[in-house]
Design an enzyme around this catalytic site. Structure first.
Site, mmCIF file in Angstrom:
data_model
loop_
_atom_site.group_PDB
_atom_site.id
_atom_site.type_symbol
_atom_site.label_atom_id
_atom_site.label_comp_id
_atom_site.label_asym_id
_atom_site.label_seq_id
_atom_site.Cartn_x
_atom_site.Cartn_y
_atom_site.Cartn_z
ATOM 1 N N ASP A 19 -2.743 -1.988 10.102
ATOM 2 C CA ASP A 19 -2.132 -0.752 10.573
ATOM 3 C C ASP A 19 -1.739 -1.016 12.038
ATOM 4 O O ASP A 19 -2.228 -1.963 12.658
ATOM 5 C CB ASP A 19 -3.167 0.377 10.470
ATOM 6 C CG ASP A 19 -2.657 1.698 11.017
ATOM 7 O OD1 ASP A 19 -1.475 2.013 10.796
ATOM 8 O OD2 ASP A 19 -3.434 2.395 11.686
ATOM 9 N N ASP A 21 -0.885 1.927 14.734
ATOM 10 C CA ASP A 21 -1.373 2.940 15.670
ATOM 11 C C ASP A 21 -2.896 2.996 15.684
ATOM 12 O O ASP A 21 -3.535 3.088 14.633
ATOM 13 C CB ASP A 21 -0.809 4.309 15.300
ATOM 14 C CG ASP A 21 0.701 4.374 15.508
ATOM 15 O OD1 ASP A 21 1.158 4.026 16.605
ATOM 16 O OD2 ASP A 21 1.411 4.764 14.566
#
Length: 224
Positions: A19, A21
């Protein structure tokens, strides 16, 4: 470092999916864009609910992006370019690449940010969304391959297939509810400073805010 580690004994393939963020970068890109647009309070409430799995991801994405309507592209780019890498990001990615790993970013964030981060870290794959722009301003609309609830799962499966691998032998790293779908199918799912909802799907949990803490986990795996 690890608050838990229940990684199963098996041979793992050299593909690791991240991922972006609050994982590869120390920020939530949509919240930072909202800050630049003067709507951070409204957007942060929706972000928190989405990351905790309280509302539908697709709905949350559209609601938040709509609030960015009218933000000048120049200001949006300035904001995206100022977001820092998570401590240890370069160290971790260099380490896994030295072992022969393919690396990928799967993000519900936006190309305005992921393109820069992917280049900085020399990532092999990047999937993210596109903010629509007209006459130099954000329109409040979004499109792209990562707009649906299980977009990350589909992208993960696609990358694995392209490399002749199975997701159940690969590694993923994330922090929120929209990572659940890839945590469920990965062989080794590492939760990095995760929201509570993600912990139950993790094989290992990192509670310190430094990605180098994942290196010992990688090094402990039997790699093919």
């Amino acid at each position: 470092m690890n608050s838990s580690n229940n990684i199963s004994k098996r041979t793992y393939s050299k593909l690791i999916v991240f991922d972006m963020d609050s994982t590869l970068i120390d920020a939530e890109s949509i919240d930072e864009l909202a800050r630049a647009a003067g709507v951070v309070d409204k957007v942060s409430v929706v972000t928190e609910k989405a990351m905790n799995g309280e509302i539908d991801y697709n709905q949350a994405l559209k609601e938040r992006v709509a609030l960015l309507k009218g933000l000048k592209l120049e200001k949006a780019m300035e904001t995206m370019n100022s977001m820092p890498l998570m401590p240890g990001a370069e160290e971790l990615v260099k380490h896994v690449k030295s072992l022969g790993f393919k690396t990928a970013i799967l993000s519900g964030g936006f190309t305005l940010s992921t393109d820069r981060i992917a280049k900085l870290l020399d990532m092999d794959y990047v999937f993210s969304n596109i903010l629509e722009i007209e006459d130099g301003y954000l329109t409040g609309r979004v499109s792209g391959p990562m707009t649906e609830n299980h977009s990350k799962e589909k992208a993960f499966e696609q990358i694995a297939k392209e490399n002749g691998l199975k997701p159940e032998n690969c590694i993923v790293v994330g922090d929120g509810a929209n990572d659940i779908c890839i945590f469920k199918i990965a062989g080794c799912a590492i939760a990095f400073n995760p929201k509570p909802i993600l912990r139950q799907y993790a094989d290992a949990v990192i509670t310190q805010k430094h990605l180098r803490d994942i290196i010992p986990i990688i090094d402990s795996l039997d790699l093919e």
